[in-house]
Write an enzyme that holds these catalytic residues in place. Structure first.
Site, PDB file in Angstrom:
ATOM      1  N   ASP A 232       0.869  -1.163   0.000  1.00 58.67           N
ATOM      2  CA  ASP A 232       0.000   0.000   0.000  1.00 58.67           C
ATOM      3  C   ASP A 232       0.919   1.230   0.000  1.00 58.67           C
ATOM      4  OD1 ASP A 232      -1.522   2.182   0.603  1.00 58.67           O
ATOM      5  OD2 ASP A 232      -2.319   1.410   2.491  1.00 58.67           O
TER       6      ASP A 232
ATOM      7  N   GLN B  77       0.889   6.407   1.027  1.00 59.93           N
ATOM      8  CA  GLN B  77       1.625   7.422   1.788  1.00 59.93           C
ATOM      9  C   GLN B  77       3.069   7.549   1.317  1.00 59.93           C
ATOM     10  OE1 GLN B  77       0.884  10.337   3.591  1.00 59.93           O
ATOM     11  NE2 GLN B  77      -0.672   8.829   4.131  1.00 59.93           N
TER      12      GLN B  77
ATOM     13  N   LYS C 246      -2.634  12.247  -3.097  1.00 60.89           N
ATOM     14  CA  LYS C 246      -1.527  12.455  -2.164  1.00 60.89           C
ATOM     15  C   LYS C 246      -0.223  12.713  -2.914  1.00 60.89           C
ATOM     16  CE  LYS C 246      -3.740  10.143   1.568  1.00 60.89           C
ATOM     17  NZ  LYS C 246      -4.142   8.944   2.224  1.00 60.89           N
TER      18      LYS C 246
ATOM     19  N   CYS D 189      -7.779   6.969  10.362  1.00 62.87           N
ATOM     20  CA  CYS D 189      -8.218   5.714   9.747  1.00 62.87           C
ATOM     21  C   CYS D 189      -7.303   4.555  10.121  1.00 62.87           C
ATOM     22  CB  CYS D 189      -8.318   5.827   8.230  1.00 62.87           C
ATOM     23  SG  CYS D 189      -9.566   6.991   7.705  1.00 62.87           S
TER      24      CYS D 189
END
Lengths: 407, 150
Positions: free
Chosen positions: A201, A204, A227, A365
């Site tokens: 993932d 970020q 992002k 989250c």
């Protein structure tokens, strides 16, 4: 870091000139979403003003132009993460949709009752819930590798949790709540030795460091455009071609087919097999423009500049009495999550907001992370390449002042 | 410093945040309901002692932001001695004050609670102020073990 063109970068982001509550905006909520440079905004305006039509369909000039722009952006994404082929780049709404896609296609095909999916205790809800849903449907088991008090993955424990039932390891590359950068190369090596698929993932990580999916060797890499200085509503699922070929489609509809009769449907080739319906064309073009923008600056330079910002902010924050950092990993991206003695993060958020400082207050989250650190929420300042040490000073002064008020 | 926030963070709120009133477990409570605001992590347990339809005692435990702590602290003070219907009426007025349009609000009718009127200007914080009252509402209706505002 005299070479980093910070003034030029700041000038490219029109929103940074805004006044918030009559004060200059200090935008430190980049882990939630980043602001957009004029180049990205212009690319969308230009497309809609001069080059817009639906893609992959028309024989007319505008459709051809729009398709060129759209596929051109796919090429840029491929180069940006060093995928082997544009066939491996699937446009989705964001990292969340990408993970759901993988769970519903790769997951449903390859993961059966009794099989195991391994994640970590620092995952965003988007890398927890789709797997819980899949486990419920299939009878597979979700296992969670622990973290330590620094907010680091306990790698040895993760390794112990790998069994011959493990079918997928899904790990966050960089944690949005803690800033931790995970030892993904090590994890991938361990997984590969046992023929286990790995999903990273990257939501970020992608705006903060160079990412090379071939060097990493992961099977899937997912991220969101918003992002990465690109529009919201667009994201990328990278998957190794052989895996994508073997996966069934996600949604059915136009563009993902080659031939449809009422008896049967022949699916389109990669990556279109996974792109049913008219895509978010302008947002894809915007993502391409964001990548162009970042390539000029260089992701290595971004990473080096942000490392300096984080070091500066960390040192200043540690001097504040009553401030506890949440997440002090050795390998860490530009995120400062913290709590203050006896002052709730939401009060911190509102107080700082009155000074024009935008931070996030909440569970980010990642409720299991909050539970682990036994805090209801944290305040989080997350930095981007357009932030400065002066802005960090404004933040630190703001925190010191609000502590006095709450006294 | 923080001048813009004076309407929201009045001194009374800081005071109740530092020294919350009726902040203790009530062993012999007739009603015990938990309130939770998952968005902020505000969490409280409300205890009520009832005599017929009269609230004879109220206390709470938990942790939250200054707004939610002050709100529940003030609420436990004000509902003591009120009947259930009087408390419900206060809840309606409070709800109206924190979410409604200015002209509809009669600040005099709710006395001390008026210090929380400032949250109206901060939509993100309204739930902090109303959590206590939603919890009270659930306790009076005796419907649930725990409630949550989302």
């Amino acid at each position: 870091m005299t070479t980093f063109p910070i003034e030029k970068i700041r000038a490219d982001f029109p929103i940074l000139q805004e006044k918030i509550r009559n004060k200059p905006l200090v935008y430190l909520d980049n882990a939630a979403s980043c602001q957009k440079p004029q180049q990205v905004i212009d690319s969308i305006v230009h497309l809609y003003s001069h080059e817009y039509a639906n893609v992959h369909r028309g024989v007319h000039a505008l459709s051809v132009k729009a398709t060129d722009r759209y596929e051109g952006a796919r090429e840029k994404v491929k180069d940006f993460i060093n995928a082997q082929s544009t066939k491996e780049i699937v446009f989705v709404r964001g990292a969340t949709e990408a993970i759901n896609l993988i769970a519903q296609t790769f997951g449903k095909t390859n993961i059966k009752a009794g099989d195991e999916i391994l994640i970590t205790a620092m995952e965003h809800h988007s890398n927890i819930v789709p797997w819980q849903m899949l486990c419920k449907e299939t009878g597979a088991i979700l296992k969670v590798a622990p973290i330590n008090l620094q907010g680091e993955l306990v790698y040895a424990e993760l390794e112990k949790l790998i069994t011959d039932k493990t079918k997928l390891i899904a790990v966050v590359h960089m944690s949005n709540a803690l800033g931790t950068i995970n030892p993904v190369k090590k994890i991938i090596a361990a997984a590969k030795a046992r023929n286990i698929a790995v999903l990273l993932d990257g939501a970020q990580a992608i705006p903060h460091m160079p990412v090379d999916v071939q060097a990493l060797g992961c099977d899937f890499y997912v991220f969101s455009g918003h992002k990465l200085y690109a529009p919201s509503g667009i994201g990328v699922m990278y998957g190794k071609q052989a895996l994508l070929e073997a996966m069934p489609p996600y949604q059915g509809g136009g563009d993902m087919i080659r031939k449809v009769t009422f008896a049967e449907t022949e699916y389109n080739v990669l990556p279109y097999k996974f792109e049913a319906g008219t895509p978010s064309i302008a947002d894809v073009v915007g993502l391409g423009a964001a990548i162009d923008y970042l390539n000029v600056i260089g992701m290595d330079n971004v990473a080096a500049y942000e490392a300096e910002l984080l070091a500066y902010a960390t040192e200043k924050a540690k001097q504040i009495k009553g401030l506890r950092l949440i997440g002090e990993a050795q390998e860490k991206g530009a995120i400062l999550s913290f709590v203050l003695d006896k002052i709730h993060p939401h009060d911190i958020g509102t107080m700082l907001d009155s000074l024009g400082i935008a931070i996030r207050a909440g569970h980010h989250c990642a409720m299991p992370v909050m539970d682990f650190f036994e805090v209801p929420a944290t305040a989080r300042a997350s930095f981007a390449m357009y932030n400065t040490k002066d802005e960090i000073d404004v933040l630190i002064n703001g925190i010191e002042d609000l502590i006095k008020i709450f006294g | 410093m923080f001048d813009d926030l004076r309407d929201l963070y009045q001194e009374v709120i800081f005071d109740h945040n530092r020294n919350p009133r009726n902040f203790h477990v009530m062993e012999d409570a007739d009603r015990k309901v938990e309130g939770f605001n998952p968005l902020c992590g505000d969490r409280l347990t409300l205890f009520l002692k009832l005599d017929g339809d009269k609230i004879t005692d109220a206390s709470f435990q938990g942790s939250g932001c200054a707004i939610s702590t002050a709100s529940v602290s003030l609420m436990t003070e004000i509902v003591k001695g009120k009947t259930e219907s009087e408390a419900e009426d206060l809840f309606q007025k409070f709800h109206q004050m924190t979410t409604g349009k200015e002209e509809e609000v009669n600040l005099e009718a709710i006395g001390k609670l008026a210090v929380l009127a400032g949250v109206r200007e901060y939509p993100a914080r309204v739930k902090c102020a109303t959590l206590a009252w939603h919890t009270l509402d659930a306790a009076l209706k005796n419907e649930q073990e725990s409630i949550s505002t989302e």
